[in-house]
Design an enzyme around this catalytic site. Sequence first.
Site, mmCIF file in Angstrom:
data_model
loop_
_atom_site.group_PDB
_atom_site.id
_atom_site.type_symbol
_atom_site.label_atom_id
_atom_site.label_comp_id
_atom_site.label_asym_id
_atom_site.label_seq_id
_atom_site.Cartn_x
_atom_site.Cartn_y
_atom_site.Cartn_z
ATOM 1 N N ARG A 186 27.513 27.930 17.773
ATOM 2 C CA ARG A 186 26.749 27.007 18.626
ATOM 3 C C ARG A 186 26.965 25.579 18.233
ATOM 4 N NH1 ARG A 186 22.894 26.835 22.917
ATOM 5 N NH2 ARG A 186 22.028 24.966 22.981
ATOM 6 N N SER A 275 37.082 60.186 44.610
ATOM 7 C CA SER A 275 38.422 60.124 44.884
ATOM 8 C C SER A 275 38.725 60.102 46.306
ATOM 9 C CB SER A 275 39.122 61.332 44.406
ATOM 10 O OG SER A 275 40.250 61.849 44.768
ATOM 11 N N LYS A 281 36.064 65.544 41.838
ATOM 12 C CA LYS A 281 36.225 64.344 40.881
ATOM 13 C C LYS A 281 34.711 63.385 40.619
ATOM 14 C CE LYS A 281 39.797 62.759 39.513
ATOM 15 N NZ LYS A 281 41.064 61.565 39.347
ATOM 16 N N ASN A 283 34.772 60.065 38.721
ATOM 17 C CA ASN A 283 35.511 59.283 37.793
ATOM 18 C C ASN A 283 34.671 58.093 37.173
ATOM 19 O OD1 ASN A 283 37.941 60.041 38.969
ATOM 20 N ND2 ASN A 283 38.023 59.124 40.753
ATOM 21 N N ARG A 314 47.283 13.017 20.832
ATOM 22 C CA ARG A 314 46.843 13.753 22.078
ATOM 23 C C ARG A 314 48.149 14.865 22.608
ATOM 24 N NH1 ARG A 314 43.937 10.269 25.451
ATOM 25 N NH2 ARG A 314 44.281 11.586 27.294
#
Length: 447
Positions: A186, A275, A281, A283, A314
């Site tokens: 930070r 699915s 299924k 998933n 720069r």
Amino acid sequence: MSFSPLDSALYGPMFTTPDMTALFRDDAQLARMLQVEVALARVQARLGLIAEQAAEQIAASALTFSVDLQRLQPGLLRDGVPVPALLGEWRAQLPEPARTALHRGATTQDIVDTALVLTLRDAHALLDAELHALMTVMAALAQRHRHTVMAGRTHSQQAVPVTFGLKVAGWLAPLVRHAGRLHELRPRLLVLQFGGAAGTLSALNGDGLRVASALAGELALAEALMPWHTQRDALAELAGWLSLVTGGLGKVGQDLLLLAQSEVAEVTEGARGGSSTMPQKSNPVQSELLVAAARMNATLLPALHHALVQEHERGTHGWQLEWLTLPQMLGLTAGALTRARHLLEDLNVNTAHMQATLDASRGLMLAEAYTFALTPLIGRADAARRVQEAVQAVLHRQAPTLQDALGGQDGIPASLPRLNEVDVLGASGELIDRVTAALDALQRQAG
């Protein structure tokens, strides 16, 4: 699909959060630039470098100035940054002396970089809060399953028994370190950028450092050791942190993907993906997204390292590399933290399947433990040989379990204990407590 799924109304919610998205909207970024210009005018008026009336006019105008993105675009394409066109639009609405006083002594990069830092301060707060919320969920899950025994796996093979709580503690421990790293980062990250054309503050005629110090105070930012126009290490450090965090969450996702396989089914996601054609299924979509975020941030990270190579006082292209990558990395990290928290809050831990996996191993995961138990009775070499023979007997279906195979061998002492998985968990409980105690200490320190 948009050029980046994070910017897509359809795909965006899969990968990031509304709060992080809001920080990087065009209007939010332009508002930050106006904020920096107003703060610059105020401190210069306070130091007697511009008229008080000019600062008041600039501040009042910023409240009502409506930025027309369409009108800024030609100037942005011409100049490569929005600030010159933005100032042109704004000055046209300002009376004197504010018109001349606006942007005095600054350069475009001062405004854009400091506006980015202000955005990163808000992003830092969002990420810190979500990280701590996730760690709290993980700590509770680790303690809840401190006695849930499961197969430990090395090289993707069953090795020795562990607890699911220890696995979760293994996910949590890196995040505790990452929280510490974010706190350490930070003060290096939240730093004012103010150097003028080439970092010398020459346009302010000897008052540059006074203005920089006052401006840092006005914006509640740290004062830079020197202008950092071409010193981009803090941004690269942030990118590294983002990749570390999503990498840790990707490990969580990868573990869950493996545990959720149909043949294993030791965990299932609470929000199960379906699915279009295979109704059986379930998933593990949320886990997949954690892995995708980790791999994408690891892919984007080198761009921030390439952006470290800047020219003279720069740079040229490094700035644009940051614009193309850093917001994506922040968005992916915010999304992954939130997704991981929801995933673990709703995770179904199938303890019956974990026990079934242990039972199906027929005691083979106790091979190491039996070797150590036999060593003081018959010696290390003989113990290793006897256990290896017993393992082969089990694998070839000549004995139902490792314990039975050992018991059937001549010369095995009757004093050999009959072990089970709970007997060989080692320091699992203590390790869980150490990780959760480290989190408690971190959160107490954070207040």
